[in-house]
Design a protein around this motif. Structure first.
Motif, PDB file in Angstrom:
ATOM      1  N   GLU A  30       0.338  15.889  -0.229  1.00 27.60           N
ATOM      2  CA  GLU A  30       1.532  15.418   0.409  1.00 27.60           C
ATOM      3  C   GLU A  30       1.437  14.571   1.330  1.00 27.60           C
ATOM      4  N   LYS A  31       0.563  15.213   2.244  1.00 24.19           N
ATOM      5  CA  LYS A  31       0.178  14.298   3.688  1.00 24.19           C
ATOM      6  C   LYS A  31      -0.139  12.874   3.058  1.00 24.19           C
ATOM      7  N   ILE A  32      -1.231  12.812   2.193  1.00 23.21           N
ATOM      8  CA  ILE A  32      -2.111  11.843   1.997  1.00 23.21           C
ATOM      9  C   ILE A  32      -0.972  10.761   1.312  1.00 23.21           C
ATOM     10  N   SER A  33      -0.259  11.201   0.541  1.00 20.63           N
ATOM     11  CA  SER A  33       0.889  10.401   0.003  1.00 20.63           C
ATOM     12  C   SER A  33       1.841   9.766   0.954  1.00 20.63           C
ATOM     13  N   LYS A  34       2.004  10.456   2.016  1.00 18.24           N
ATOM     14  CA  LYS A  34       2.875  10.227   3.117  1.00 18.24           C
ATOM     15  C   LYS A  34       2.492   8.947   3.861  1.00 18.24           C
ATOM     16  N   LEU A  35       0.899   9.217   4.109  1.00 15.82           N
ATOM     17  CA  LEU A  35       0.154   8.116   4.927  1.00 15.82           C
ATOM     18  C   LEU A  35       0.143   7.004   4.030  1.00 15.82           C
ATOM     19  N   ALA A  36      -0.112   7.143   2.635  1.00 13.23           N
ATOM     20  CA  ALA A  36      -0.259   5.975   1.666  1.00 13.23           C
ATOM     21  C   ALA A  36       1.023   5.060   1.854  1.00 13.23           C
ATOM     22  N   PHE A  37       2.444   5.812   1.895  1.00  8.63           N
ATOM     23  CA  PHE A  37       3.552   5.093   1.993  1.00  8.63           C
ATOM     24  C   PHE A  37       3.765   4.449   3.241  1.00  8.63           C
ATOM     25  N   GLN A  38       3.260   5.092   4.422  1.00  8.22           N
ATOM     26  CA  GLN A  38       3.387   4.332   5.823  1.00  8.22           C
ATOM     27  C   GLN A  38       2.461   3.037   5.869  1.00  8.22           C
ATOM     28  N   ILE A  39       1.219   3.113   5.180  1.00  8.53           N
ATOM     29  CA  ILE A  39       0.215   1.894   5.206  1.00  8.53           C
ATOM     30  C   ILE A  39       1.220   0.921   4.246  1.00  8.53           C
ATOM     31  N   GLY A  40       1.564   1.331   3.066  1.00 12.82           N
ATOM     32  CA  GLY A  40       2.405   0.470   2.424  1.00 12.82           C
ATOM     33  C   GLY A  40       3.545  -0.059   3.196  1.00 12.82           C
ATOM     34  N   GLU A  41       4.089   0.302   3.735  1.00 13.87           N
ATOM     35  CA  GLU A  41       5.406  -0.246   4.710  1.00 13.87           C
ATOM     36  C   GLU A  41       4.566  -1.127   5.731  1.00 13.87           C
ATOM     37  N   PHE A  42       3.509  -0.941   6.411  1.00 14.98           N
ATOM     38  CA  PHE A  42       2.835  -1.757   7.039  1.00 14.98           C
ATOM     39  C   PHE A  42       2.381  -3.040   6.612  1.00 14.98           C
ATOM     40  N   LEU A  43       1.628  -2.709   5.438  1.00 16.81           N
ATOM     41  CA  LEU A  43       1.203  -3.922   4.731  1.00 16.81           C
ATOM     42  C   LEU A  43       2.395  -4.902   4.218  1.00 16.81           C
ATOM     43  N   LYS A  58       3.595  -6.379  -3.502  1.00 16.37           N
ATOM     44  CA  LYS A  58       4.534  -6.501  -2.513  1.00 16.37           C
ATOM     45  C   LYS A  58       6.028  -6.876  -2.985  1.00 16.37           C
ATOM     46  N   GLU A  59       6.061  -7.726  -4.205  1.00 16.97           N
ATOM     47  CA  GLU A  59       7.200  -7.936  -4.819  1.00 16.97           C
ATOM     48  C   GLU A  59       7.852  -6.747  -5.208  1.00 16.97           C
ATOM     49  N   LEU A  60       7.065  -5.808  -5.968  1.00 15.54           N
ATOM     50  CA  LEU A  60       7.605  -4.582  -6.485  1.00 15.54           C
ATOM     51  C   LEU A  60       7.982  -3.692  -5.367  1.00 15.54           C
ATOM     52  N   TRP A  61       7.265  -3.517  -4.170  1.00 14.79           N
ATOM     53  CA  TRP A  61       7.465  -2.926  -3.028  1.00 14.79           C
ATOM     54  C   TRP A  61       8.965  -3.334  -2.366  1.00 14.79           C
ATOM     55  N   ASP A  62       9.070  -4.482  -2.248  1.00 14.47           N
ATOM     56  CA  ASP A  62      10.168  -5.078  -1.594  1.00 14.47           C
ATOM     57  C   ASP A  62      11.300  -4.941  -2.666  1.00 14.47           C
ATOM     58  N   ALA A  63      11.327  -4.733  -3.948  1.00 16.12           N
ATOM     59  CA  ALA A  63      12.426  -4.597  -4.720  1.00 16.12           C
ATOM     60  C   ALA A  63      12.765  -3.070  -4.919  1.00 16.12           C
ATOM     61  N   GLY A  64      11.986  -2.199  -4.574  1.00 16.09           N
ATOM     62  CA  GLY A  64      12.171  -0.777  -4.502  1.00 16.09           C
ATOM     63  C   GLY A  64      12.877  -0.107  -3.477  1.00 16.09           C
TER      64      GLY A  64
END
Length: 83
Positions: A30-43, A58-64
């Motif tokens: 759960e913590k790893i997934s949370k960190l991956a989400f934060q990295i995705g937001e940053f990127l 990025k396009e998929l991320w922005d659409a979601g």
């Protein structure tokens, strides 16, 4: 870091190494997934895509919405864990 971002396979290797380090340090999924989400937001906010795979992500991320982005983050972790 630019090499990591310009070659998608290198990015996946980099992410896999970080996930492996976190798991060995006892960080739960759960913590790893949370960190991956934060990295995705940053990127998404700070890094211009350097190749077509990153542009698609990025396009998929922005659409979601937030929940869909969390699913994408979990899927990226799952993708690199199976390699």
């Amino acid at each position: 870091m630019s090499t990591v971002l310009t070659v998608f396979d290198r990015w996946k290797e980099f992410l896999a190494e970080r996930v492996d380090q976190a798991e060995r340090a006892g960080v739960n999924d759960e913590k790893i997934s949370k960190l991956a989400f934060q990295i995705g937001e940053f990127l998404s906010d700070k890094v211009d895509p350097e190749n077509r795979e990153e542009r698609l992500l990025k396009e998929l991320w922005d659409a979601g919405d937030e929940n869909e982005r969390k699913v994408m983050a979990r899927l990226m972790v799952k993708l690199v864990n199976k390699e």
